[in-house]
Scaffold this active site. Structure first.
Site, short mmCIF file in Angstrom:
data_model
loop_
_atom_site.label_atom_id
_atom_site.label_comp_id
_atom_site.label_asym_id
_atom_site.label_seq_id
_atom_site.Cartn_x
_atom_site.Cartn_y
_atom_site.Cartn_z
N HIS A 112 1.18 -6.09 6.39
CA HIS A 112 0.78 -6.00 4.99
C HIS A 112 -0.60 -6.58 4.69
O HIS A 112 -1.06 -7.53 5.32
CB HIS A 112 1.82 -6.73 4.12
CG HIS A 112 1.87 -8.20 4.44
ND1 HIS A 112 1.10 -9.13 3.80
CD2 HIS A 112 2.59 -8.87 5.37
CE1 HIS A 112 1.35 -10.32 4.31
NE2 HIS A 112 2.24 -10.19 5.27
N ASP A 113 -1.26 -5.98 3.72
CA ASP A 113 -2.49 -6.52 3.13
C ASP A 113 -3.66 -6.65 4.11
O ASP A 113 -4.48 -7.56 3.98
CB ASP A 113 -2.22 -7.89 2.45
CG ASP A 113 -1.13 -7.79 1.40
OD1 ASP A 113 -1.28 -6.95 0.50
OD2 ASP A 113 -0.11 -8.51 1.50
#
Ligand code: UDP
Length: 213
Positions: free
Chosen positions: A134-135
């Site tokens: 994620h991210d």
């Protein structure tokens, strides 16, 4: 006249991705393109780039199956200036979970996972069993060898190369772990801190082996 897809690079990686292309583009004609003097590879015709340009197919697209990111950049400019497309390849088992924005010409091999809220530039190569959590923000012409584990909140700049089985430690939204432009992460490295541009790191925990000029 059918679409002709040219796989640029009649070599190891080309041999690994042509089965993916056969599945994803079942109606296209396929050939390899290579600057070396090769006529045939794995039963497919190998054309020079000029021969590919001159072929009578109305629609032509290219997949860049060359690991060297600088060569991918040079070839991308050449292909664009000839008004051809660089198409993306996605193995049937590759997963893009949610809010993944990925640029053109990417290659996602089998068992690659891109999880959530991820931005990736053009010509990203993710070899088998790699993941991006994620991210993460990944630039252009980045290359993952097999089994790269890129944990959350990591930023990877253009032209970085991440070797087989390397692990990139999770960063945070306030302080992402940054792999600088053109950095090389050695196979099996465990990267616990940001890596400066054009720097080679190896080992666990990863240490600087070389700074390229
Ligand atoms: N190649 C090419 N033009 C270039 C660079 C490489 O046609 O500017 C070809 C090279 O002749 C080889 C293939 O690309 O057949 C793949 O190169 P390499 O073995 O270095 O890469 P890999 O398959 O490991 O990505």
């Amino acid at each position: 006249m059918q679409t002709l897809i040219g796989i640029y690079g009649a070599s190891g990686f080309g041999s690994e991705i042509i089965p993916l292309i056969r599945v994803q583009y079942p109606n296209a004609d396929l050939c390899f393109i290579d600057d070396a003097d090769i006529n045939e590879f794995l039963g497919y015709t190998v054309l020079s780039y000029e021969e590919f340009l001159g072929s009578s197919n109305l629609e032509k697209s290219v997949v860049l199956a060359i690991a060297n990111s600088k060569i991918r950049e040079i070839l991308t400019s050449k292909i664009k200036s000839d008004k051809l497309n660089c198409i993306s390849v996605k193995a049937t088992s590759s997963v893009e979970l949610d809010r993944v924005n990925i640029g053109e010409g990417s290659i996602l091999c089998h068992f690659t996972h891109l999880t959530s809220n991820i931005v990736i530039g053009k010509q990203f190569h993710a070899n088998i069993y790699s993941y991006v959590a994620h991210d993460c923000v990944i630039g252009d012409y980045v290359t993952f060898a097999p089994g790269v584990k890129c944990n959350g909140n990591v930023h990877i700049e253009d032209h970085a190369y991440i070797g087989t089985g390397a692990i990139l430690k999770q960063g945070s939204p306030e302080k992402p772990l940054v792999i600088g432009r053109g950095a090389i992460i050695g196979m099996g490295a465990v990267v616990t801190k940001s890596v400066l541009p054009n720097t080679v790191v190896v080992g666990n925990p990863a240490k600087i082996l070389e700074r390229k000029t």
